[in-house]
Design a protein around this motif. Structure first.
Motif, PDB file in Angstrom:
ATOM      1  N   UNK A   1       0.825  -1.202   0.000  1.00  0.00           N
ATOM      2  CA  UNK A   1       0.000   0.000   0.000  1.00  0.00           C
ATOM      3  C   UNK A   1       0.861   1.253   0.000  1.00  0.00           C
ATOM      4  N   UNK A   2       1.882   1.217   0.831  1.00  0.00           N
ATOM      5  CA  UNK A   2       2.784   2.370   0.882  1.00  0.00           C
ATOM      6  C   UNK A   2       3.493   2.571  -0.445  1.00  0.00           C
ATOM      7  N   UNK A   3       3.906   1.457  -0.988  1.00  0.00           N
ATOM      8  CA  UNK A   3       4.621   1.484  -2.254  1.00  0.00           C
ATOM      9  C   UNK A   3       3.738   2.102  -3.333  1.00  0.00           C
ATOM     10  N   UNK A   4       2.505   1.647  -3.343  1.00  0.00           N
ATOM     11  CA  UNK A   4       1.535   2.126  -4.321  1.00  0.00           C
ATOM     12  C   UNK A   4       1.372   3.641  -4.184  1.00  0.00           C
ATOM     13  N   UNK A   5       1.251   4.101  -2.926  1.00  0.00           N
ATOM     14  CA  UNK A   5       1.053   5.523  -2.681  1.00  0.00           C
ATOM     15  C   UNK A   5       2.289   6.313  -3.128  1.00  0.00           C
ATOM     16  N   UNK A   6       3.449   5.767  -2.861  1.00  0.00           N
ATOM     17  CA  UNK A   6       4.671   6.460  -3.269  1.00  0.00           C
ATOM     18  C   UNK A   6       4.739   6.582  -4.793  1.00  0.00           C
ATOM     19  N   UNK A   7       4.384   5.491  -5.455  1.00  0.00           N
ATOM     20  CA  UNK A   7       4.421   5.489  -6.916  1.00  0.00           C
ATOM     21  C   UNK A   7       3.490   6.549  -7.504  1.00  0.00           C
ATOM     22  N   UNK A   8       2.305   6.650  -6.910  1.00  0.00           N
ATOM     23  CA  UNK A   8       1.325   7.596  -7.433  1.00  0.00           C
ATOM     24  C   UNK A   8       1.887   9.011  -7.358  1.00  0.00           C
ATOM     25  N   UNK A   9       2.584   9.318  -6.260  1.00  0.00           N
ATOM     26  CA  UNK A   9       3.126  10.663  -6.052  1.00  0.00           C
ATOM     27  C   UNK A   9       4.368  10.942  -6.896  1.00  0.00           C
ATOM     28  N   UNK A  10       5.178   9.916  -7.037  1.00  0.00           N
ATOM     29  CA  UNK A  10       6.514  10.135  -7.592  1.00  0.00           C
ATOM     30  C   UNK A  10       6.484  10.673  -9.022  1.00  0.00           C
ATOM     31  N   UNK A  11       7.242  11.738  -9.259  1.00  0.00           N
ATOM     32  CA  UNK A  11       7.209  12.356 -10.581  1.00  0.00           C
ATOM     33  C   UNK A  11       8.463  12.110 -11.395  1.00  0.00           C
TER      34      UNK A  11
END
Ligand code: WTA
Length: 659
Positions: free
Chosen positions: A6-16
């Protein structure tokens, strides 16, 4: 999903921004950031680096001849042969047993061609072409699906200096005839059929129908027997030959590769533009081959030891440049797959990646959107750990799809190159170099070294970072088209007139794409600004579709626009006015769809046909396409006050949205 995920997913969504791994950079063909300056300072001689990837019969002395702009010439006093460069030299260099082509049929049959096998097959088919009377500079049309005989035929043509014109097998008989007529092509190589989702398709029937509409004499046709027992049993006509029989007669024959001038035509590729007539884009032997080899090396990071797979169809430019010419010039193993990604199951592509331990995979955003829709269980079934690099091409990829690809196919371990280019550019133009720059999902990246791409306003002035403008290319490059076949005038007016200033000797290429640039010089391509649609990564002209619809009995007028589509990117919306006495019912809708399929092919099939008594027109009588697009996309409508018939808009809107 665990919390960690879940954390990974959230990080991916944010990461530019994403960095290539050290491991990737260390092994990359190009990893020195100095390459951008090096190319700029050394331009145009920097392009020797591309030409050096090839073997020349006669070394060139002039890199660029710009004495007759915009008819640029590259390496023009050099000579070479593309077939020699893609085949013979690898055999001579001790790589005869390396696999050149791994082919997989839809039913799971496989064929493997080593470079020695390819050498033999190309020679024998080149001998067969000669025997049939094909001479240097005769255009040979190849109307073939994804069978190994297609690249073999291309290389055989190149060997004897006969330019090929490949017509995508999904195109209709009429489209084949138009292209043969336009190119004055008297030779055709085709196939009796192929498989799609388990069904045998009758291709020869279509080819024969097309041949009946060719205006000039056709000297000979060669037919590959792909279907065997499933064949539809057409008897071959008088001047039609069976591929196997023809080649059998040439067993053991060798044909010396013809020494071609660098500027001699390697092939023609028809593509869609603003008018109804497809354009014959001319590519040359030296510049095109050097450019596709260079970009395959620098961007796709191809090494001879790799197993490389581009899932495009060779009937489009992507397949020409990055299934056939670029990869084979580098002597790698290129994979070809005949069928669809969801047959027999939705893990078919991942099955192939696992089976052949594919190192590099190059596909289109439309495919990625389909994979996302199908879900992660399919890639998860297979071992994709062999992958080192991923690529996309053909249309904009949104950050969500990019990240899905990066995570679920690349395992967050493979750089993803988003490559912007066109049939006309021959090869990639705007993309990150995977071993050099960071990636930004949704943005293709900076222009490649040596490519001077800018984003400008309608006056040609560069726009500020973040603002939308038009993509232009301000310097020539070796892979560029040289002209439109038999139509120098249209070449100049289509691509050069908009932004060039001939009096000031300034020549600017206009690709007809909108784009924006960020503070780091990364370009996001927004899409076509002309009347060209991008349906599942396939380029289609609205005018071509409109003229097909107007050709249907009972149709008075038609306007075609692109509407957003979850998987296809864009879908064809057709607004149709019927003649008096005709009824806009199911039967008419069916005939319109059939008309489009007959004129172009199933890929151009309208998603929606909307019957209307009128089209929204300005007072000067121009159709307001913008409004039709807004209706298709269910967007809020812009200004309608300049319309002659504003009342028709709500009428059309309720028809589309009421459906
Ligand atoms: C579009 C295909 C955004 C663009 C190689 C271009 C892209 C047209 C990208 C050419 C990309 C291609 N991002 N848009 N990475 N790549 N396009 O001639 O609109 O079939 O003009 O060549 O596809 O399509 P063509």
């Amino acid at each position: 999903m665990s919390d960690g995920d879940g954390e990974l997913e959230a990080r991916l969504v944010e990461q530019e921004e994403f960095e290539p791994s050290d491991e990737f950079v260390e092994q990359a063909n190009v990893s020195d950031p100095g390459i951008y300056d090096e190319f700029e300072e050394n331009w145009p001689d920097c392009w020797e680096r591309a030409a050096d990837l090839l073997d020349w019969d006669e070394e060139y002395e002039t890199v660029l001849d710009d004495s007759n702009e915009p008819f640029y010439e590259w390496f023009s006093d050099g000579t070479l042969n593309a077939s020699y460069n893609c085949v013979d030299r690898h055999v001579e260099n001790g790589d005869k047993n390396r696999v050149a082509i791994k082919w997989e049929g839809e039913h799971g049959e496989t064929r493997t061609y080593t470079y020695q096998d390819l050498y033999r097959e190309v020679n024998e088919f080149a001998a067969a072409l000669r025997e049939m009377g094909v001479e240097e500079d005769d255009v040979v049309t190849l109307y073939m699906p994804m069978v190994p005989e297609l690249p073999i035929a291309m290389l055989a043509c190149a060997r004897i200096g006969a330019p090929h014109s490949v017509v995508f097998a999904g195109f209709s008989a009429e489209a084949l005839a138009t292209r043969m007529n336009s190119a004055d092509s008297e030779y055709l190589v085709t196939c009796n059929g192929y498989y799609r989702r388990g069904d045998a398709l009758d291709h020869l029937e279509k080819a024969n129908e097309g041949l009946d509409d060719v205006d000039h004499g056709v000297e000979a046709t060669v037919v590959v027997d792909r279907l065997g027992d499933d064949s539809f049993g057409h008897d071959l006509r008088g001047n039609q030959h069976d591929w196997d029989e023809l080649v059998d007669e040439q067993r053991g024959e060798r044909v010396d590769p013809v020494e071609r001038d660098a500027e001699d035509m390697l092939f023609l590729m028809y593509t869609s533009g603003t008018t109804g007539e497809p354009k014959g884009v001319k590519h040359t032997t030296g510049g095109y081959l050097a450019y596709t080899a260079w970009t395959s090396h620098a961007v796709l990071d191809i090494e001879p030891e790799d197993t490389y797979w581009c899932s495009a169809d060779i009937g489009w430019i992507t397949g020409h440049s990055y299934i056939v010419y670029g990869p084979l010039a580098l002597g790698t193993t290129t994979v070809m797959y005949e069928g669809t990604p969801d047959y027999p199951e939705r893990d078919r592509l991942w099955d192939i990646v696992e089976k052949y331990a594919v190192d590099i995979f190059y596909t289109a955003p439309t495919a990625i959107r389909a994979f996302m829709k199908w879900g992660t269980e399919f890639p998860e079934r297979r071992d994709l750990s062999s992958l080192r690099l991923l690529g996309t091409v053909g249309e904009p990829i949104n950050p969500r799809a990019w990240k899905w690809y990066y995570k679920h196919i690349g395992g967050e371990d493979c750089p993803v190159v988003d490559t912007w280019w066109q049939t006309e550019t021959g090869g990639m133009m705007v993309t990150t170099l995977p071993g050099v720059g960071n990636m930004k999902p949704g943005s293709a990246g900076p222009p490649l070294p040596g490519i001077d791409a800018r984003i400008v306003d309608t006056e040609g002035e560069e726009v500020e970072a973040g603002r939308a403008g038009y993509l232009t290319v301000n310097k020539p490059w070796p892979g560029m088209l040289r002209t439109l076949y038999n139509n120098d005038e249209r070449f100049v007016s289509e691509y050069w007139e908009e932004y060039s200033d001939p009096d000031a000797d300034e020549w600017v290429y206009f690709p007809e794409d909108g784009a924006k640039i960020d503070d780091d010089g990364y370009i996001t391509v927004l899409g076509r600004v002309d009347d060209v649609l991008n349906v599942s990564g396939h380029r289609l002209g609205t005018m071509e579709i409109e003229s097909a619809i107007v050709g249907v009995e009972g149709v008075a007028e038609a306007a075609v626009v692109g509407g957003d589509h979850e998987v296809k990117g864009e879908a064809v919306y057709a607004y149709v006015i019927l003649e008096d006495g005709y009824d806009g019912g199911e039967e008419m809708r069916g005939r319109i769809i059939e008309g489009v399929e007959d004129a172009i092919g199933p890929i151009a099939r309208p998603e929606q046909v909307v019957f209307t008594p009128e089209l929204p027109k300005t007072r000067s009588g121009k159709i307001m396409r913008r409004l039709l697009e807004e209706i298709a996309n269910e967007e809020e409508l812009g200004d309608t006050t300049t319309l002659r018939n504003p009342e028709i808009v709500t009428d059309i809107q309720s028809k589309v949205q009421g459906d």
